[in-house]
Write a protein that holds these residues in place. Structure first.
Motif, PDB file in Angstrom:
ATOM      1  N   ASP A 129       0.816  -1.220   0.000  1.00  0.00           N
ATOM      2  CA  ASP A 129       0.000   0.000   0.000  1.00  0.00           C
ATOM      3  C   ASP A 129       0.846   1.264   0.000  1.00  0.00           C
ATOM      4  OD1 ASP A 129      -2.612  -1.231   0.250  1.00  0.00           O
ATOM      5  OD2 ASP A 129      -2.004  -1.771   2.268  1.00  0.00           O
ATOM      6  N   CYS A 130       1.934   1.221   0.771  1.00  0.00           N
ATOM      7  CA  CYS A 130       2.719   2.430   0.948  1.00  0.00           C
ATOM      8  C   CYS A 130       4.054   2.071   1.584  1.00  0.00           C
ATOM      9  CB  CYS A 130       1.985   3.439   1.834  1.00  0.00           C
ATOM     10  SG  CYS A 130       1.692   2.852   3.531  1.00  0.00           S
ATOM     11  N   VAL A 131       4.900   3.081   1.684  1.00  0.00           N
ATOM     12  CA  VAL A 131       6.165   2.939   2.394  1.00  0.00           C
ATOM     13  C   VAL A 131       6.017   3.577   3.774  1.00  0.00           C
ATOM     14  CG1 VAL A 131       8.578   3.682   2.454  1.00  0.00           C
ATOM     15  CG2 VAL A 131       7.594   2.816   0.334  1.00  0.00           C
TER      16      VAL A 131
ATOM     17  N   ALA B  35      -9.786  -5.066   6.105  1.00  0.00           N
ATOM     18  CA  ALA B  35     -10.048  -3.692   6.549  1.00  0.00           C
ATOM     19  C   ALA B  35     -10.220  -2.773   5.351  1.00  0.00           C
ATOM     20  CB  ALA B  35      -8.911  -3.204   7.444  1.00  0.00           C
ATOM     21  N   ARG B  36      -9.392  -2.967   4.317  1.00  0.00           N
ATOM     22  CA  ARG B  36      -9.512  -2.140   3.109  1.00  0.00           C
ATOM     23  C   ARG B  36     -10.838  -2.385   2.407  1.00  0.00           C
ATOM     24  NH1 ARG B  36      -4.367  -4.245   2.065  1.00  0.00           N
ATOM     25  NH2 ARG B  36      -5.105  -5.232   0.148  1.00  0.00           N
ATOM     26  N   TYR B  37     -11.211  -3.656   2.272  1.00  0.00           N
ATOM     27  CA  TYR B  37     -12.461  -3.991   1.591  1.00  0.00           C
ATOM     28  C   TYR B  37     -13.664  -3.398   2.322  1.00  0.00           C
ATOM     29  CZ  TYR B  37     -10.006  -7.458  -1.305  1.00  0.00           C
ATOM     30  OH  TYR B  37      -9.168  -8.085  -2.193  1.00  0.00           O
ATOM     31  N   LEU B  38     -13.693  -3.585   3.649  1.00  0.00           N
ATOM     32  CA  LEU B  38     -14.821  -3.082   4.428  1.00  0.00           C
ATOM     33  C   LEU B  38     -14.924  -1.564   4.353  1.00  0.00           C
ATOM     34  CD1 LEU B  38     -14.576  -5.389   7.552  1.00  0.00           C
ATOM     35  CD2 LEU B  38     -16.460  -5.337   5.906  1.00  0.00           C
ATOM     36  N   HIS B  39     -13.788  -0.890   4.463  1.00  0.00           N
ATOM     37  CA  HIS B  39     -13.805   0.580   4.378  1.00  0.00           C
ATOM     38  C   HIS B  39     -14.324   1.028   3.020  1.00  0.00           C
ATOM     39  CE1 HIS B  39     -12.195   4.658   3.735  1.00  0.00           C
ATOM     40  NE2 HIS B  39     -12.410   4.789   5.030  1.00  0.00           N
ATOM     41  N   HIS B  40     -13.867   0.363   1.979  1.00  0.00           N
ATOM     42  CA  HIS B  40     -14.304   0.729   0.625  1.00  0.00           C
ATOM     43  C   HIS B  40     -15.801   0.527   0.454  1.00  0.00           C
ATOM     44  CE1 HIS B  40     -14.039   1.316  -3.705  1.00  0.00           C
ATOM     45  NE2 HIS B  40     -14.729   0.192  -3.865  1.00  0.00           N
TER      46      HIS B  40
ATOM     47  N   GLN C  26      -3.461   5.583   4.554  1.00  0.00           N
ATOM     48  CA  GLN C  26      -3.363   4.142   4.840  1.00  0.00           C
ATOM     49  C   GLN C  26      -3.561   3.825   6.319  1.00  0.00           C
ATOM     50  OE1 GLN C  26      -0.978   5.480   2.522  1.00  0.00           O
ATOM     51  NE2 GLN C  26      -2.261   4.626   0.898  1.00  0.00           N
ATOM     52  N   LEU C  27      -3.291   4.790   7.203  1.00  0.00           N
ATOM     53  CA  LEU C  27      -3.396   4.533   8.639  1.00  0.00           C
ATOM     54  C   LEU C  27      -4.824   4.180   9.056  1.00  0.00           C
ATOM     55  CD1 LEU C  27      -1.552   4.492  11.147  1.00  0.00           C
ATOM     56  CD2 LEU C  27      -2.231   6.866  11.570  1.00  0.00           C
ATOM     57  N   ILE C  28      -5.814   4.639   8.298  1.00  0.00           N
ATOM     58  CA  ILE C  28      -7.206   4.328   8.651  1.00  0.00           C
ATOM     59  C   ILE C  28      -7.510   2.835   8.542  1.00  0.00           C
ATOM     60  CG2 ILE C  28      -8.078   6.619   8.023  1.00  0.00           C
ATOM     61  CD1 ILE C  28      -9.048   5.446   5.394  1.00  0.00           C
ATOM     62  N   TYR C  29      -6.652   2.090   7.835  1.00  0.00           N
ATOM     63  CA  TYR C  29      -6.856   0.640   7.694  1.00  0.00           C
ATOM     64  C   TYR C  29      -6.124  -0.162   8.766  1.00  0.00           C
ATOM     65  CZ  TYR C  29      -8.081   2.308   3.019  1.00  0.00           C
ATOM     66  OH  TYR C  29      -8.614   3.002   1.960  1.00  0.00           O
ATOM     67  N   VAL C  30      -5.419   0.521   9.662  1.00  0.00           N
ATOM     68  CA  VAL C  30      -4.638  -0.163  10.688  1.00  0.00           C
ATOM     69  C   VAL C  30      -5.435  -0.192  11.986  1.00  0.00           C
ATOM     70  CG1 VAL C  30      -2.447  -0.228  11.935  1.00  0.00           C
ATOM     71  CG2 VAL C  30      -2.520   0.656   9.590  1.00  0.00           C
TER      72      VAL C  30
END
Length: 202
Positions: A94-96, A177-182, A119-123
């Motif tokens: 996702d990111c560095v 977490a990414r799928y649910l947020h999306h 990206q932090l919102i998925y953690v």
């Protein structure tokens, strides 16, 4: 798909954009997917004692490519019927992130990693995350970073024990977490038919 459990350390023989050449005991086949420091890449050539993979421009823009030297983590893709330890990892970085703090504990090492807010919102506290391809559990999440505790076994089986402050690392957040947020961020929301379709996938 991967599990975030490192198979071995491979040695980088060369990285000349876009080709990365590695020496490893693992013997893949042409076209195989293999995670290199957490990034899913495709094997394009083989030689005695190693193989080469190719990094797309998109991959190079998302990865900490400066770490493609010395030793790297490798993990072959899961085969049907393989035991699933770790957690479900896509190999889609996702990111560095940046190592902000390193605190030695009695039986492990605490690491604080900062990543972009996007990206932090998925953690999630006690959720899963992948650092350079290693499946880890999040202890807690702060405004700009998250904290991990690395146990001695993981330090022995990965390169994390060699990391220094300021090192950039490849981060893949938890895919669920990414799928649910999306899904929940869409204006039209979810209905039970959508939920049934999602459940059928897994």
């Amino acid at each position: 798909m991967f599990t975030g459990l490192i198979r071995e350390f491979a040695e980088v023989l060369s990285y000349t954009t876009p080709i990365l050449t590695l020496r490893a005991t693992y013997k893949p086949k042409i076209g195989d997917s293999i995670a290199i420091n957490g990034a899913c890449l495709t094997v394009i050539s083989l030689f005695e004692g190693g193989f080469s993979v190719e990094l797309s421009q998109e991959s190079r823009s998302l990865l900490a490519v400066e770490n493609l030297k010395g030793k790297v983590h490798i993990e072959p893709a899961l085969a049907l019927g393989d035991r699933l330890d770790g957690h479900m990892v896509q190999g889609h970085v996702d990111c560095v992130g940046v190592i902000e703090k390193l605190n030695q504990k009695e039986n492990g090492l605490d690491i604080e990693v900062s990543i972009p807010t996007k990206q932090l919102i998925y953690v999630i506290p006690k959720g899963s995350i992948t650092i350079d391809g290693v499946s880890l559990t999040v202890n807690d999440v702060n405004e700009k970073s998250f904290r991990l505790t690395i146990i001695p076994h993981t330090l022995a089986q990965t390169l994390i024990g060699t990391y220094k402050l300021g090192r950039r690392v490849n981060v893949e957040t938890d895919m669920f977490a990414r799928y649910l947020h999306h899904m929940f961020s869409k204006k039209e929301g979810l209905d039970w038919n959508s939920v049934d379709r999602i459940m059928a996938i897994y």
